[in-house]
Design a protein around this motif. Sequence first.
Motif, PDB file in Angstrom:
ATOM      1  N   LEU A  87       0.867  -1.160   0.009  1.00  0.00           N
ATOM      2  CA  LEU A  87      -0.097   0.063   0.076  1.00  0.00           C
ATOM      3  C   LEU A  87       0.941   1.415  -0.200  1.00  0.00           C
ATOM      4  O   LEU A  87       1.747   1.584   0.796  1.00  0.00           O
ATOM      5  N   ASP A  88       0.724   1.948  -0.858  1.00  0.00           N
ATOM      6  CA  ASP A  88       1.530   3.370  -1.045  1.00  0.00           C
ATOM      7  C   ASP A  88       0.532   4.527  -0.287  1.00  0.00           C
ATOM      8  O   ASP A  88      -0.610   4.574  -0.745  1.00  0.00           O
ATOM      9  N   VAL A  89       1.244   4.912   0.670  1.00  0.00           N
ATOM     10  CA  VAL A  89       0.462   5.914   1.621  1.00  0.00           C
ATOM     11  C   VAL A  89       0.673   7.272   1.480  1.00  0.00           C
ATOM     12  O   VAL A  89       0.545   8.096   2.365  1.00  0.00           O
ATOM     13  N   THR A  90       1.395   7.658   0.239  1.00  0.00           N
ATOM     14  CA  THR A  90       1.907   9.112   0.036  1.00  0.00           C
ATOM     15  C   THR A  90       0.740  10.026  -0.014  1.00  0.00           C
ATOM     16  O   THR A  90       1.037  11.059   0.999  1.00  0.00           O
ATOM     17  N   ASP A  91      -0.372   9.607  -0.648  1.00  0.00           N
ATOM     18  CA  ASP A  91      -1.471  10.868  -0.458  1.00  0.00           C
ATOM     19  C   ASP A  91      -2.745  10.344   0.479  1.00  0.00           C
ATOM     20  O   ASP A  91      -3.646  10.825   0.248  1.00  0.00           O
ATOM     21  N   LEU A  92      -2.434   9.532   1.132  1.00  0.00           N
ATOM     22  CA  LEU A  92      -3.404   8.879   2.044  1.00  0.00           C
ATOM     23  C   LEU A  92      -3.337   9.390   3.561  1.00  0.00           C
ATOM     24  O   LEU A  92      -2.374   9.473   4.324  1.00  0.00           O
ATOM     25  N   THR A  93      -4.486   9.684   4.160  1.00  0.00           N
ATOM     26  CA  THR A  93      -4.508   9.723   5.537  1.00  0.00           C
ATOM     27  C   THR A  93      -4.336   8.408   6.224  1.00  0.00           C
ATOM     28  O   THR A  93      -4.563   7.277   5.939  1.00  0.00           O
ATOM     29  N   ALA A  94      -4.027   8.541   7.462  1.00  0.00           N
ATOM     30  CA  ALA A  94      -3.757   7.280   8.051  1.00  0.00           C
ATOM     31  C   ALA A  94      -5.301   6.584   8.447  1.00  0.00           C
ATOM     32  O   ALA A  94      -5.241   5.418   8.335  1.00  0.00           O
ATOM     33  N   GLU A  95      -6.449   7.535   8.463  1.00  0.00           N
ATOM     34  CA  GLU A  95      -7.813   6.772   8.842  1.00  0.00           C
ATOM     35  C   GLU A  95      -8.273   6.140   7.295  1.00  0.00           C
ATOM     36  O   GLU A  95      -8.500   4.959   7.354  1.00  0.00           O
ATOM     37  N   TYR A  96      -7.854   6.589   6.069  1.00  0.00           N
ATOM     38  CA  TYR A  96      -8.077   6.046   4.888  1.00  0.00           C
ATOM     39  C   TYR A  96      -7.140   4.836   4.685  1.00  0.00           C
ATOM     40  O   TYR A  96      -7.821   3.723   4.507  1.00  0.00           O
ATOM     41  N   ALA A  97      -6.020   4.894   4.999  1.00  0.00           N
ATOM     42  CA  ALA A  97      -5.178   3.691   4.832  1.00  0.00           C
ATOM     43  C   ALA A  97      -5.538   2.506   5.851  1.00  0.00           C
ATOM     44  O   ALA A  97      -5.554   1.337   5.475  1.00  0.00           O
ATOM     45  N   ALA A  98      -5.869   2.909   6.942  1.00  0.00           N
ATOM     46  CA  ALA A  98      -6.438   1.936   7.822  1.00  0.00           C
ATOM     47  C   ALA A  98      -7.733   1.220   7.406  1.00  0.00           C
ATOM     48  O   ALA A  98      -7.979  -0.116   7.621  1.00  0.00           O
ATOM     49  N   ASP A  99      -8.684   1.926   6.857  1.00  0.00           N
ATOM     50  CA  ASP A  99      -9.798   1.367   6.263  1.00  0.00           C
ATOM     51  C   ASP A  99      -9.499   0.532   5.134  1.00  0.00           C
ATOM     52  O   ASP A  99     -10.192  -0.431   5.100  1.00  0.00           O
ATOM     53  N   HIS A 100      -8.493   0.841   4.273  1.00  0.00           N
ATOM     54  CA  HIS A 100      -8.378   0.120   3.285  1.00  0.00           C
ATOM     55  C   HIS A 100      -7.825  -1.226   3.823  1.00  0.00           C
ATOM     56  O   HIS A 100      -7.836  -2.435   3.252  1.00  0.00           O
ATOM     57  N   ILE A 101      -6.814  -1.264   4.611  1.00  0.00           N
ATOM     58  CA  ILE A 101      -6.252  -2.564   5.414  1.00  0.00           C
ATOM     59  C   ILE A 101      -7.531  -3.358   6.106  1.00  0.00           C
ATOM     60  O   ILE A 101      -7.397  -4.763   5.901  1.00  0.00           O
ATOM     61  N   ALA A 102      -8.274  -2.584   6.759  1.00  0.00           N
ATOM     62  CA  ALA A 102      -9.327  -3.423   7.446  1.00  0.00           C
ATOM     63  C   ALA A 102     -10.045  -4.108   6.554  1.00  0.00           C
ATOM     64  O   ALA A 102     -10.656  -5.251   6.537  1.00  0.00           O
ATOM     65  N   THR A 103     -10.458  -3.529   5.280  1.00  0.00           N
ATOM     66  CA  THR A 103     -11.547  -3.949   4.148  1.00  0.00           C
ATOM     67  C   THR A 103     -10.586  -5.001   3.669  1.00  0.00           C
ATOM     68  O   THR A 103     -11.203  -6.402   3.345  1.00  0.00           O
ATOM     69  N   TRP A 104      -9.192  -5.170   3.431  1.00  0.00           N
ATOM     70  CA  TRP A 104      -8.501  -6.177   2.942  1.00  0.00           C
ATOM     71  C   TRP A 104      -8.601  -7.328   3.820  1.00  0.00           C
ATOM     72  O   TRP A 104      -8.620  -8.635   3.283  1.00  0.00           O
TER      73      TRP A 104
END
Length: 182
Positions: free
Chosen positions: A157-174
């Motif tokens: 996951l490239d988090v360059t332009d992601l908030t921590a909250e959005y990244a966590a949502d993406h990981i949780a969905t995965w």
Amino acid sequence: MIIHINSYPGVGKLTIAKALTVKLGARILDNHSVYNVAFALTDFKSDAFYDTVRAVRAIAYQRVTQLPPNVPVILTNAHAQDSKWGNECWDAAIELAKSCGRQHVVVLLDCSREENARRIRGLDREEMRKPRDPGMFRQGPTDRVLIERGANALLRLDVTDLTAEYAADHIATWLQTISAKA
């Protein structure tokens, strides 16, 4: 499951892990929770430093084995393939997952060099004994290659332009898709 977040220093492992903890009801074992005892009481990279990290990690991992199996555990690390120490620590995490009968899922986080350099220089990092040198892992034209082996599942996951909250949502969905397949 053991959710093993690996990335370069300053990318956002702990920040994302904290957001993910809320979503999953997980426990975090951040690498600095283990390393800070050694940083405080020994010389960095001395034999005593490594012995201290091993001892603290052994206590922490013993506690992980005592957690209920339905409580996810998030580990954070910055381990590269070319590091004997990194591989030793990685092997210990794989063994932890096996000893608990848990999946070892790996999340490799990345961000642009420029953003990584900006993040790693944050003053809050110094207070937590975190490295602030952008060249620590990212030297020259190529980056040190992060460890990913031994994963039951892997997410990059490239988090360059992601908030921590959005990244966590993406990981949780995965993670939900992985759980659904198991």
